[in-house]
Design an enzyme around this catalytic site. Structure first.
Site, PDB file in Angstrom:
ATOM      1  N   LYS A  83      -3.273  12.547 -12.337  1.00 38.37           N
ATOM      2  CA  LYS A  83      -1.825  12.779 -12.153  1.00 38.37           C
ATOM      3  C   LYS A  83      -1.593  14.205 -11.690  1.00 38.37           C
ATOM      4  O   LYS A  83      -2.210  15.142 -12.211  1.00 38.37           O
ATOM      5  CB  LYS A  83      -1.098  12.564 -13.492  1.00 38.37           C
ATOM      6  CG  LYS A  83      -1.347  11.209 -14.140  1.00 38.37           C
ATOM      7  CD  LYS A  83      -0.607  10.092 -13.454  1.00 38.37           C
ATOM      8  CE  LYS A  83       0.814  10.055 -13.944  1.00 38.37           C
ATOM      9  NZ  LYS A  83       1.535   8.837 -13.562  1.00 38.37           N
ATOM     10  N   LEU A 129      -4.023   2.173 -16.760  1.00 33.79           N
ATOM     11  CA  LEU A 129      -4.987   3.175 -16.308  1.00 33.79           C
ATOM     12  C   LEU A 129      -4.936   4.352 -17.275  1.00 33.79           C
ATOM     13  O   LEU A 129      -3.848   4.777 -17.659  1.00 33.79           O
ATOM     14  CB  LEU A 129      -4.608   3.691 -14.910  1.00 33.79           C
ATOM     15  CG  LEU A 129      -5.040   2.867 -13.712  1.00 33.79           C
ATOM     16  CD1 LEU A 129      -4.385   3.405 -12.456  1.00 33.79           C
ATOM     17  CD2 LEU A 129      -6.548   2.857 -13.574  1.00 33.79           C
ATOM     18  N   ALA A 138      14.340  -7.001  19.226  1.00 33.49           N
ATOM     19  CA  ALA A 138      15.220  -8.013  19.856  1.00 33.49           C
ATOM     20  C   ALA A 138      14.397  -9.245  20.224  1.00 33.49           C
ATOM     21  O   ALA A 138      14.809 -10.384  19.965  1.00 33.49           O
ATOM     22  CB  ALA A 138      15.883  -7.424  21.087  1.00 33.49           C
ATOM     23  N   GLU A 156       1.139  -2.439  -5.180  1.00 35.26           N
ATOM     24  CA  GLU A 156       2.326  -1.678  -5.581  1.00 35.26           C
ATOM     25  C   GLU A 156       3.424  -1.904  -4.548  1.00 35.26           C
ATOM     26  O   GLU A 156       3.241  -1.592  -3.367  1.00 35.26           O
ATOM     27  CB  GLU A 156       1.952  -0.185  -5.660  1.00 35.26           C
ATOM     28  CG  GLU A 156       2.825   0.622  -6.565  1.00 35.26           C
ATOM     29  CD  GLU A 156       2.393   0.571  -8.044  1.00 35.26           C
ATOM     30  OE1 GLU A 156       1.380  -0.085  -8.361  1.00 35.26           O
ATOM     31  OE2 GLU A 156       3.090   1.178  -8.864  1.00 35.26           O
ATOM     32  N   LYS A 162      -2.186   7.150  -5.358  1.00 34.32           N
ATOM     33  CA  LYS A 162      -1.514   6.345  -6.381  1.00 34.32           C
ATOM     34  C   LYS A 162      -0.030   6.227  -5.989  1.00 34.32           C
ATOM     35  O   LYS A 162       0.755   7.141  -6.178  1.00 34.32           O
ATOM     36  CB  LYS A 162      -1.649   6.989  -7.752  1.00 34.32           C
ATOM     37  CG  LYS A 162      -1.114   6.093  -8.897  1.00 34.32           C
ATOM     38  CD  LYS A 162      -1.472   6.654 -10.269  1.00 34.32           C
ATOM     39  CE  LYS A 162      -1.007   5.731 -11.390  1.00 34.32           C
ATOM     40  NZ  LYS A 162       0.465   5.569 -11.457  1.00 34.32           N
ATOM     41  N   TYR A 218      11.562 -10.161  18.847  1.00 37.43           N
ATOM     42  CA  TYR A 218      11.144 -10.826  17.602  1.00 37.43           C
ATOM     43  C   TYR A 218      12.316 -11.688  17.073  1.00 37.43           C
ATOM     44  O   TYR A 218      12.154 -12.870  16.759  1.00 37.43           O
ATOM     45  CB  TYR A 218      10.746  -9.780  16.549  1.00 37.43           C
ATOM     46  CG  TYR A 218      10.245 -10.367  15.246  1.00 37.43           C
ATOM     47  CD1 TYR A 218      11.134 -10.721  14.238  1.00 37.43           C
ATOM     48  CD2 TYR A 218       8.883 -10.595  15.040  1.00 37.43           C
ATOM     49  CE1 TYR A 218      10.673 -11.296  13.055  1.00 37.43           C
ATOM     50  CE2 TYR A 218       8.416 -11.167  13.860  1.00 37.43           C
ATOM     51  CZ  TYR A 218       9.326 -11.506  12.875  1.00 37.43           C
ATOM     52  OH  TYR A 218       8.867 -12.081  11.693  1.00 37.43           O
ATOM     53  N   ASP A 219      13.501 -11.085  17.013  1.00 39.45           N
ATOM     54  CA  ASP A 219      14.672 -11.807  16.475  1.00 39.45           C
ATOM     55  C   ASP A 219      14.986 -13.049  17.314  1.00 39.45           C
ATOM     56  O   ASP A 219      15.354 -14.094  16.781  1.00 39.45           O
ATOM     57  CB  ASP A 219      15.894 -10.880  16.429  1.00 39.45           C
ATOM     58  CG  ASP A 219      15.705  -9.761  15.398  1.00 39.45           C
ATOM     59  OD1 ASP A 219      16.403  -8.744  15.467  1.00 39.45           O
ATOM     60  OD2 ASP A 219      14.777  -9.906  14.546  1.00 39.45           O
ATOM     61  N   ARG A 240       4.303  -6.887 -12.997  1.00 39.84           N
ATOM     62  CA  ARG A 240       3.160  -6.694 -13.898  1.00 39.84           C
ATOM     63  C   ARG A 240       3.544  -7.094 -15.315  1.00 39.84           C
ATOM     64  O   ARG A 240       2.740  -7.670 -16.044  1.00 39.84           O
ATOM     65  CB  ARG A 240       2.735  -5.237 -13.872  1.00 39.84           C
ATOM     66  CG  ARG A 240       1.596  -4.889 -14.793  1.00 39.84           C
ATOM     67  CD  ARG A 240       1.306  -3.400 -14.770  1.00 39.84           C
ATOM     68  NE  ARG A 240       0.238  -3.058 -15.661  1.00 39.84           N
ATOM     69  CZ  ARG A 240       0.372  -2.979 -16.981  1.00 39.84           C
ATOM     70  NH1 ARG A 240       1.550  -3.240 -17.523  1.00 39.84           N
ATOM     71  NH2 ARG A 240      -0.634  -2.650 -17.731  1.00 39.84           N
TER      72      ARG A 240
HETATM   73  C1  3BD Z   1      -7.082  -2.340 -10.817  1.00 43.21           C
HETATM   74  C2  3BD Z   1      -6.823  -1.048 -11.571  1.00 43.21           C
HETATM   75  C3  3BD Z   1      -6.543  -1.357 -13.043  1.00 43.21           C
HETATM   76  C4  3BD Z   1      -8.039  -0.140 -11.468  1.00 43.21           C
HETATM   77  C5  3BD Z   1      -5.636  -0.354 -10.943  1.00 43.21           C
HETATM   78  N1  3BD Z   1      -4.507  -0.306 -11.644  1.00 43.21           N
HETATM   79  C6  3BD Z   1      -3.406   0.282 -11.108  1.00 43.21           C
HETATM   80  N2  3BD Z   1      -2.283   0.294 -11.917  1.00 43.21           N
HETATM   81  C7  3BD Z   1      -2.523  -0.028 -13.327  1.00 43.21           C
HETATM   82  C8  3BD Z   1      -1.517   0.593 -14.191  1.00 43.21           C
HETATM   83  N3  3BD Z   1      -0.178   0.276 -13.764  1.00 43.21           N
HETATM   84  C9  3BD Z   1       0.797   0.243 -14.714  1.00 43.21           C
HETATM   85  N4  3BD Z   1       2.062   0.045 -14.293  1.00 43.21           N
HETATM   86  C10 3BD Z   1       3.027   0.007 -15.232  1.00 43.21           C
HETATM   87  C11 3BD Z   1       2.742   0.205 -16.589  1.00 43.21           C
HETATM   88  C12 3BD Z   1       1.410   0.408 -16.966  1.00 43.21           C
HETATM   89  N5  3BD Z   1       0.450   0.433 -16.023  1.00 43.21           N
HETATM   90  C13 3BD Z   1       0.138   0.366 -12.359  1.00 43.21           C
HETATM   91  C14 3BD Z   1      -0.958  -0.059 -11.465  1.00 43.21           C
HETATM   92  C15 3BD Z   1      -3.454   0.846  -9.797  1.00 43.21           C
HETATM   93  C16 3BD Z   1      -2.371   1.458  -9.148  1.00 43.21           C
HETATM   94  C17 3BD Z   1      -2.544   1.969  -7.859  1.00 43.21           C
HETATM   95  C18 3BD Z   1      -1.374   2.586  -7.174  1.00 43.21           C
HETATM   96  N6  3BD Z   1      -0.242   2.713  -7.850  1.00 43.21           N
HETATM   97  O1  3BD Z   1      -1.465   2.957  -5.996  1.00 43.21           O
HETATM   98  C19 3BD Z   1      -3.827   1.863  -7.226  1.00 43.21           C
HETATM   99  N7  3BD Z   1      -4.044   2.354  -5.982  1.00 43.21           N
HETATM  100  N8  3BD Z   1      -4.859   1.273  -7.878  1.00 43.21           N
HETATM  101  C20 3BD Z   1      -4.701   0.759  -9.121  1.00 43.21           C
HETATM  102  N9  3BD Z   1      -5.767   0.166  -9.698  1.00 43.21           N
END
Ligand code: 3BD
Length: 329
Positions: free
Chosen positions: A312, A84, A35, A172, A116, A37-38, A137
């Site tokens: 993964k 990646l 409140a 992200e 990630k 802040y608003d 991206r």
């Molecule tokens: C800077 C680098 C290349 C090392 C890198 N690349 C990332 N990614 C690349 C591929 N990406 C991507 N996305 C869509 C299609 C193809 N590649 C999605 C981001 C990273 C993603 C995350 C995360 N998600 O938390 C993270 N903590 N560090 C990252 N670091």
């Protein structure tokens, strides 16, 4: 209130609102109520309406976008955004470690490990500390200009806490699990199609042509890398993350540095079950050679750095009971 007094009050309110936005959305440690802040934001907006010549692009009042775009402009990233490589188990990580060490003979190697986040990769450009552009991206070389939409994400600073001539930062954008559940409840009530998962919901929310819709979607963002930069030379990935925090970005707190791959493997496996207690979805961890000098030596393949890999989690294979499998003979 006369013009000069209004200008001073506008500056004071801006500094207060930037600070409290940082406390609430970046540090998760608010000092004032919503409140309060608003009320300050409403006072700022009414003063800016009386004196529009004092409006600047980094004013907190400029978060919720203006007009609806017709389509998204394509923009070129100042530096390519790479993909990646993936590791699907401990052996893949050992293989990654062997390859890294074979290219760095006789050198100590440290790995910085991050969660990630399962969202949408974005790139932000700041000129003299002011957010001037946000992009998806895309294909890694060009992306869609979603500046008006990223401005609605409260975790993304409109102005950095320290001056820097030029900074392109990557991260992200994501939708917290809570917000995803609420959004789908709402869509269910309205008979609208549901989003399959928070990543799709975040992508759908960021690719809205109307920023007012994005503003309602409660998105957040963790930053984790830089592209083009003038005025800063980090030595390690760990130091880079601390620097991003100091600049006012939200940076994921679960990051560790290890000097051997077995500790990295144990850390990655420890998150397999812990991840379900997080307020956002992660689909693995990202392992990066910590030293930026060593990253430079390792370089890149056509599509991804040799100095990083994504671990993964094994996909949740739903245990299918044999009796549920109908065998037609
Ligand atoms: C800077 C680098 C290349 C090392 C890198 N690349 C990332 N990614 C690349 C591929 N990406 C991507 N996305 C869509 C299609 C193809 N590649 C999605 C981001 C990273 C993603 C995350 C995360 N998600 O938390 C993270 N903590 N560090 C990252 N670091």
């Amino acid at each position: 209130m006369d013009k000069e007094a209004a200008r001073k009050r506008i500056e004071e309110l801006r500094a207060l609102l930037h600070y409290h936005n940082y406390r609430y959305y970046v540090l998760d440690q608010p000092e004032i109520s919503d409140a309060e802040y608003d009320r300050m934001l409403r006072e700022l907006i009414s003063l800016e309406q009386q004196y529009p010549e004092f409006i600047t692009p980094d004013s907190p009042s400029q978060r919720v976008g203006g007009e609806v775009a017709k389509e998204f402009r394509e923009v070129a990233h100042l530096k390519p955004m790479y993909s990646l490589d993936n590791a699907f188990g401990p052996e893949d990580l050992r293989e990654f470690d062997r390859r890294v060490r074979s290219l760095l003979p006789g050198q100590e190697v440290e790995y910085e490990v991050e969660l990630k986040i399962d969202g949408l990769a974005i790139s932000l450009v700041y000129e003299n500390g002011v957010l001037v552009r946000g992009a998806t991206r895309g294909n890694g070389t060009t992306g869609e200009d979603i500046t008006a939409n990223v401005k609605t994400i409260k975790a993304i600073p409109l102005k950095l806490r320290k001056p820097i001539p030029l900074l392109e930062v990557r991260g992200e954008a994501y939708m917290p699990k809570e917000s995803f559940a609420r959004l789908n409840e709402q869509r269910e009530e309205r008979g609208e199609p549901l989003f399959a998962n928070p990543r799709n919901a975040a992508a759908g929310s960021l690719r809205q042509l109307d920023p007012k819709v994005t503003a309602e979607r409660d998105l957040s963002a963790f930053m984790y890398a830089i592209g083009e930069v003038q005025g800063y030379e980090p030595k390690t990935q760990a130091e880079l993350m601390e620097w991003l925090l100091e600049l006012g970005f939200k940076v994921n707190p679960y990051r560790e540095v290890f000097n051997n791959i077995e500790d990295v493997i144990n850390y990655c496996q420890s998150w397999h079950d812990k991840r379900f207690s997080l307020p956002y979805v992660i689909d693995g961890l990202v392992i990066k050679v910590n030293s930026l000098a060593q990253q430079e030596i390792l370089g890149y393949t056509a599509k991804s750095p040799r100095w990083a890999i994504a671990y993964k989690f094994p996909a949740e294979i739903a245990e299918t009971r044999l009796k549920d499998i109908i065998v037609r003979v």
